[in-house]
Design a protein around this motif. Sequence first.
Motif: not given
Length: 245
Positions: A51-66
Amino acid sequence: MNIRAEVWSPLQNTAVWLGAWLHGLEATDNLVDALTDLGGEGLVGVLRDIRQVSGTALSGEEPVLRLVLSGPGEAPALRAGSEAAEATSESGLGALVLRDADPLTSHVLVPDRGGDWRWFVEEQPLPAPAWLSPGEADQLLTQATNEAARLVQASGYRTDVLSSPRLTVGTLADFYDTPGLPAAVPVRAAKLFARADRVAAIVETVTERMNDHRIDPQLLALWRHVRAARMAGVAYAVGEFGRLT
């Protein structure tokens, strides 16, 4: 050769559950239960880090996780020669890629067959995934399945070894779907997973349950399209989670 390992990975559902949880669509308790069912208990101890790593990357055109899957003749879509790529190829189970706030940094989580996970930090751009839409992935899988069926029919293949192949396929398809998906999974992704499950069950029924390898070339050609469908379904589902929140 373990056919199931080539056409199915618990990482598909693991990725979807993690994506729903990261976007606040599933409670932690539900996620932990799902990870336990999927054999992903090793991730429970690093959920805070995820959660800490991805918390600031949740928005954007690409999915946060693949999801990254690979198989014979198909290297994982990771940096060639990297430790993450080597670990993924060695395990044969696939990998999860997490976005970072830094667009040049990615985090690659790779499970092994003992239930442990390795976490790699990639500070160079990863190879671009195919980014197939559910419709495109479904069309490719359907075309490949139809072509395989045509080749099988043209070969004159017949068998009486299995008394109820349809029942066996249905039972295996049910297995592939266990333990299910989060409620927020979009219908298009769920349908794509279901088609991939059914094709995977057909391949396993003929090659493993019937122990009949006369049409292996026709069936094994489907593996790549099954994996592509699973990766596309995960990317679409997690991307839609982001649009819901």
